[in-house]
Enzyme design. Structure first.
Site, PDB file in Angstrom:
ATOM      1  N   LYS A   1      33.548 -43.000   0.515  1.00  0.00           N
ATOM      2  CA  LYS A   1      34.864 -42.611   1.026  1.00  0.00           C
ATOM      3  C   LYS A   1      35.835 -43.787   1.033  1.00  0.00           C
ATOM      4  CE  LYS A   1      33.656 -38.428   1.239  1.00  0.00           C
ATOM      5  NZ  LYS A   1      34.191 -37.502   0.240  1.00  0.00           N
TER       6      LYS A   1
ATOM      7  N   TYR B   1      27.518 -43.115   2.665  1.00  0.00           N
ATOM      8  CA  TYR B   1      28.586 -42.109   2.659  1.00  0.00           C
ATOM      9  C   TYR B   1      29.942 -42.788   2.862  1.00  0.00           C
ATOM     10  CZ  TYR B   1      31.358 -38.014   3.885  1.00  0.00           C
ATOM     11  OH  TYR B   1      32.318 -37.042   3.907  1.00  0.00           O
TER      12      TYR B   1
ATOM     13  N   SER C   1      38.903 -37.502   1.327  1.00  0.00           N
ATOM     14  CA  SER C   1      38.142 -38.638   1.821  1.00  0.00           C
ATOM     15  C   SER C   1      37.473 -38.202   3.107  1.00  0.00           C
ATOM     16  CB  SER C   1      39.075 -39.840   2.032  1.00  0.00           C
ATOM     17  OG  SER C   1      38.352 -40.959   2.503  1.00  0.00           O
TER      18      SER C   1
END
Length: 153
Positions: A25, A21, A7
């Site tokens: 994650k 982004y 992650s």
């Protein structure tokens, strides 16, 4: 067995210009948390690695390279430029990929691994602080870190 998912610190704390982004994650974090609970009865440990900025070519891949027709709207130009400057500054002090690899090996071989590993560990106080602050204060701190000021620009 072990499942180790990669992650990011951004999977817990998202900054301006890192929303897409961060969303990917956050998804890795949610999937890993669910799997950890689902697979516990089978003796399978699910571990999340959360590196900060890693010294890779990420900045080169995002450094203002846009396809024709992907112009940044004028209202967002300052925000995007500031985000790219912040990314470049973070990449200068980024952790070496080997440090992340070592943390992964340690988690894979440790007798009783933790559920999460921050790499580098020095990120923990900042993550803890930003997570504990009320959203309004955390947002202000993140915007200031990027040089955007405490309120809207």
């Amino acid at each position: 067995g072990r499942i180790i998912n990669l992650s990011s610190v951004v999977g817990r704390i998202t900054f301006p210009t890192m929303g897409v982004y961060g969303a990917t994650k956050y998804a890795v974090e949610a999937l890993s948390d669910a799997l950890r609970q689902e697979l516990a009865g089978f003796g399978i440990k699910v571990i999340i690695m959360e590196p900060g900025f890693v010294a890779t070519n990420l900045a080169d891949a995002t450094d203002g390279k846009r396809e024709p027709g992907q112009a940044v709207p004028a209202a967002y130009a300052h925000l995007v430029a500031t985000g790219e400057e912040y990314l470049a500054a973070q990449m200068v002090k980024a952790v070496a990929p080997e440090k992340v690899a070592t943390a992964i090996v340690n988690a894979a071989t440790r007798r009783s691994p933790r559920a999460r590993y921050l790499v580098p560990a020095r990120s923990k106080p900042l993550i803890t602080l930003l997570s504990a602050l009320p959203d309004r204060l955390a947002d202000r701190a993140k915007r200031q870190a990027l040089g955007l000021g405490g309120s809207g620009n």
